[in-house]
Design a protein around this motif. Structure first.
Motif, PDB file in Angstrom:
ATOM      1  N   CYS A  88       0.747  -1.255  -0.125  1.00  0.00           N
ATOM      2  CA  CYS A  88       0.074  -0.009   0.119  1.00  0.00           C
ATOM      3  C   CYS A  88       0.819   1.247   0.033  1.00  0.00           C
ATOM      4  CB  CYS A  88      -0.986   0.049   1.188  1.00  0.00           C
ATOM      5  SG  CYS A  88      -1.924  -0.870   1.521  1.00  0.00           S
ATOM      6  N   LEU A  89       0.633   2.187  -1.073  1.00  0.00           N
ATOM      7  CA  LEU A  89       1.245   3.372  -1.031  1.00  0.00           C
ATOM      8  C   LEU A  89       0.131   4.514  -0.519  1.00  0.00           C
ATOM      9  CD1 LEU A  89       2.847   5.683  -3.733  1.00  0.00           C
ATOM     10  CD2 LEU A  89       1.660   6.340  -1.907  1.00  0.00           C
ATOM     11  N   VAL A  90      -0.003   4.670   0.640  1.00  0.00           N
ATOM     12  CA  VAL A  90      -1.473   5.646   1.099  1.00  0.00           C
ATOM     13  C   VAL A  90      -1.026   7.326   1.095  1.00  0.00           C
ATOM     14  CG1 VAL A  90      -2.986   6.174   2.955  1.00  0.00           C
ATOM     15  CG2 VAL A  90      -1.706   4.007   3.202  1.00  0.00           C
ATOM     16  N   GLU A  91      -2.105   7.532   0.759  1.00  0.00           N
ATOM     17  CA  GLU A  91      -1.792   9.453   0.637  1.00  0.00           C
ATOM     18  C   GLU A  91      -2.189   9.794   1.899  1.00  0.00           C
ATOM     19  OE1 GLU A  91      -1.420  12.034  -0.890  1.00  0.00           O
ATOM     20  OE2 GLU A  91      -0.719  11.116  -2.355  1.00  0.00           O
ATOM     21  N   LYS A  92      -0.902  10.583   2.017  1.00  0.00           N
ATOM     22  CA  LYS A  92      -0.795  11.378   3.971  1.00  0.00           C
ATOM     23  C   LYS A  92      -2.650  12.317   4.217  1.00  0.00           C
ATOM     24  CE  LYS A  92      -2.571  15.269   1.870  1.00  0.00           C
ATOM     25  NZ  LYS A  92      -3.593  16.567   2.144  1.00  0.00           N
ATOM     26  N   ILE A 117       4.228   6.137   2.394  1.00  0.00           N
ATOM     27  CA  ILE A 117       3.238   7.759   2.924  1.00  0.00           C
ATOM     28  C   ILE A 117       3.034   8.225   1.686  1.00  0.00           C
ATOM     29  CG2 ILE A 117       2.207   9.060   4.484  1.00  0.00           C
ATOM     30  CD1 ILE A 117       1.720   5.368   5.256  1.00  0.00           C
ATOM     31  N   GLY A 118       2.065   9.403   1.028  1.00  0.00           N
ATOM     32  CA  GLY A 118       2.090   9.914  -0.019  1.00  0.00           C
ATOM     33  C   GLY A 118       3.146  11.139   0.824  1.00  0.00           C
ATOM     34  N   HIS A 119       4.024  11.726   1.133  1.00  0.00           N
ATOM     35  CA  HIS A 119       4.240  12.844   1.211  1.00  0.00           C
ATOM     36  C   HIS A 119       5.430  13.140   0.484  1.00  0.00           C
ATOM     37  CE1 HIS A 119       2.565  13.584   5.882  1.00  0.00           C
ATOM     38  NE2 HIS A 119       3.292  12.546   5.696  1.00  0.00           N
ATOM     39  N   GLN A 120       4.731  13.635  -0.844  1.00  0.00           N
ATOM     40  CA  GLN A 120       5.734  13.747  -2.165  1.00  0.00           C
ATOM     41  C   GLN A 120       6.580  15.591  -2.103  1.00  0.00           C
ATOM     42  OE1 GLN A 120       2.217  12.571  -2.007  1.00  0.00           O
ATOM     43  NE2 GLN A 120       2.933  10.880  -2.850  1.00  0.00           N
ATOM     44  N   PRO A 258      16.365  16.565 -11.664  1.00  0.00           N
ATOM     45  CA  PRO A 258      16.238  14.835 -11.196  1.00  0.00           C
ATOM     46  C   PRO A 258      14.676  14.679 -11.218  1.00  0.00           C
ATOM     47  CG  PRO A 258      17.195  15.612  -8.482  1.00  0.00           C
ATOM     48  CD  PRO A 258      16.826  17.154 -10.340  1.00  0.00           C
ATOM     49  N   LEU A 259      13.672  13.917 -11.249  1.00  0.00           N
ATOM     50  CA  LEU A 259      12.706  13.533 -10.833  1.00  0.00           C
ATOM     51  C   LEU A 259      11.761  14.041  -9.672  1.00  0.00           C
ATOM     52  CD1 LEU A 259      10.039  12.053 -12.725  1.00  0.00           C
ATOM     53  CD2 LEU A 259      10.925  10.085 -11.681  1.00  0.00           C
ATOM     54  N   ALA A 260      12.869  13.996  -8.823  1.00  0.00           N
ATOM     55  CA  ALA A 260      12.212  13.799  -7.644  1.00  0.00           C
ATOM     56  C   ALA A 260      11.873  15.422  -7.154  1.00  0.00           C
ATOM     57  CB  ALA A 260      13.127  13.694  -5.730  1.00  0.00           C
ATOM     58  N   PHE A 261      12.714  16.186  -8.350  1.00  0.00           N
ATOM     59  CA  PHE A 261      12.003  17.714  -8.180  1.00  0.00           C
ATOM     60  C   PHE A 261      11.156  18.027  -9.274  1.00  0.00           C
ATOM     61  CE2 PHE A 261      13.122  21.920  -9.398  1.00  0.00           C
ATOM     62  CZ  PHE A 261      12.522  22.596  -8.128  1.00  0.00           C
ATOM     63  N   SER A 262      11.230  17.465 -10.568  1.00  0.00           N
ATOM     64  CA  SER A 262      10.471  17.554 -11.249  1.00  0.00           C
ATOM     65  C   SER A 262       8.833  17.212 -11.742  1.00  0.00           C
ATOM     66  CB  SER A 262      11.283  17.390 -13.234  1.00  0.00           C
ATOM     67  OG  SER A 262      11.001  15.710 -13.114  1.00  0.00           O
ATOM     68  N   ASP A 263       9.040  15.781 -10.819  1.00  0.00           N
ATOM     69  CA  ASP A 263       7.628  15.186 -11.196  1.00  0.00           C
ATOM     70  C   ASP A 263       7.313  14.422  -9.711  1.00  0.00           C
ATOM     71  OD1 ASP A 263       5.127  13.986 -11.166  1.00  0.00           O
ATOM     72  OD2 ASP A 263       5.803  13.395 -13.099  1.00  0.00           O
ATOM     73  N   PRO A 264       7.699  14.610  -8.864  1.00  0.00           N
ATOM     74  CA  PRO A 264       7.295  14.209  -7.626  1.00  0.00           C
ATOM     75  C   PRO A 264       6.197  12.839  -7.308  1.00  0.00           C
ATOM     76  CG  PRO A 264       6.948  16.417  -6.687  1.00  0.00           C
ATOM     77  CD  PRO A 264       7.367  16.122  -7.909  1.00  0.00           C
ATOM     78  N   LEU A 265       5.340  13.203  -7.532  1.00  0.00           N
ATOM     79  CA  LEU A 265       4.659  12.015  -7.429  1.00  0.00           C
ATOM     80  C   LEU A 265       4.787  10.506  -8.338  1.00  0.00           C
ATOM     81  CD1 LEU A 265       1.617  11.518  -6.442  1.00  0.00           C
ATOM     82  CD2 LEU A 265       0.575  11.925  -8.329  1.00  0.00           C
ATOM     83  N   ALA A 266       5.245  10.699 -10.215  1.00  0.00           N
ATOM     84  CA  ALA A 266       5.717  10.007 -10.189  1.00  0.00           C
ATOM     85  C   ALA A 266       7.349   9.560  -9.899  1.00  0.00           C
ATOM     86  CB  ALA A 266       6.416  10.387 -11.414  1.00  0.00           C
ATOM     87  N   PHE A 267       8.007  10.153  -9.407  1.00  0.00           N
ATOM     88  CA  PHE A 267       9.497   9.473  -8.099  1.00  0.00           C
ATOM     89  C   PHE A 267       9.113   9.001  -7.317  1.00  0.00           C
ATOM     90  CE2 PHE A 267      11.751  10.288  -4.610  1.00  0.00           C
ATOM     91  CZ  PHE A 267      13.179   9.608  -5.047  1.00  0.00           C
ATOM     92  N   GLY A 268       7.891   9.115  -6.765  1.00  0.00           N
ATOM     93  CA  GLY A 268       7.170   8.526  -5.630  1.00  0.00           C
ATOM     94  C   GLY A 268       6.226   6.928  -5.750  1.00  0.00           C
TER      95      GLY A 268
END
Length: 304
Positions: A88-92, A117-120, A258-268
């Motif tokens: 499970c990935l649970v949104e915050k 947990i989705g703390h993007q 990096p993807l963590a910066f440009s698209d954090p949701l995709a990175f997560g």
């Protein structure tokens, strides 16, 4: 091996998560769940996957899932999924009380399942290099002030918006809370629509936070005060000022960010899939989600 992914919740944010699974290399979007048949069908048609209105049927079709339902349903949906052997990935937020968060962590550990947990927004701060700086700030000031949208009204603005900054504080402070004061305004129901909090952590870090869904003009900024200067980030203007002696890892508008910066949701999403495939720890664990939740609850109690 291609994993079968699903999204529980066919709202706007559920759609964002569905997009990321549809783009992922190591997973295929197999199903979308929503108790509203029209919403489930519409979302599934957009992503060419199955629509489910029965949660058990949905779980039978997936190996892992993101829970993007309203926060008041996070615990129930996550517990049922984990008990069914699904990652499970649970949104915050992870849940609405600490006992429920502890139960999810317990079940995930007992079943050897990934609970992320989705703390993007944490990924963005990590990409800036703020969380890995050797020196820690002595003061943090954050404002997350939005217009009223009518979304997430099942929880307070602390659980809806401020919890992003609370996760960040838990990473930066690294100590217990010594003093906490808070105030709130409730305008659209029983839950706070504007909350301000002042926190002093062991070690001396002072934090001032404001979150609102009542503003005419949105504001989203954070100031971190160090002994040798300040870092001021305006997320809406996409501007950053750094007067400390240590440069940041990147700036807004940086090429090849990096993807963590440009698209954090995709990175997560990609990190979650990788954790499921490799068994490595998730980038935001259930325990990290619990820490942010615990601080959110303490702020609500102080404000009340």
């Amino acid at each position: 091996m291609t994993l079968k992914a699903g999204v529980a919740g066919a709202g706007v944010f559920g759609g964002y998560h569905a997009n990321k699974y549809a783009e992922a290399a190591d997973a295929t979007l197999a199903a979308i769940y929503d108790p509203d048949p029209d919403r489930a069908a519409m979302a599934a048609k957009m992503h060419d996957c199955e629509a489910c209105t029965d949660y058990n049927d949905f779980l039978s079709k997936v190996d892992l899932l993101t829970i993007a339902a309203p926060a008041s349903f996070h615990y129930e949906l996550a517990l049922r999924a984990l008990k069914s052997g699904r990652h499970c990935l649970v949104e915050k937020p992870i849940a609405l009380n600490v006992a429920d968060a502890d139960r999810l962590i317990e079940v995930a550990e007992a079943e050897n399942l990934v609970l992320q947990i989705g703390h993007q927004e944490r990924y963005v701060f990590e990409a800036f290099g703020i969380l890995s700086r050797a020196d820690k700030p002595r003061e943090v000031r954050s404002r997350r002030l939005n217009k009223f949208s009518g979304r997430a009204m099942d929880v307070s603005v602390v659980f809806d918006l401020m919890i992003h900054d609370l996760d960040m504080l838990c990473q930066i402070a690294g100590g217990a809370v010594e003093r906490l004061t808070a105030s709130e305004v409730c305008e659209h129901g029983p839950h706070s629509d504007r909350t301000e909090a002042e926190i002093v952590f062991a070690g001396g870090l002072k934090a001032s936070l404001a979150a609102s869904r009542l503003e005419q003009s949105p504001t989203r900024d954070m100031t971190l005060v160090y002994d040798d200067g300040e870092i001021v980030i305006d997320f809406l203007k996409r501007e950053i000022t750094n007067t400390t002696g240590t440069p940041l890892a990147l700036e807004f508008g940086a090429e090849n960010a990096p993807l963590a910066f440009s698209d954090p949701l995709a990175f997560g999403t990609q990190s979650f899939i990788r954790s499921v495939m490799t068994g490595e720890a998730p980038i935001v664990s259930g325990k990290a989600g619990r820490a942010a939740l615990d601080l959110a609850i303490r702020i609500e109690q102080a404000a009340a």
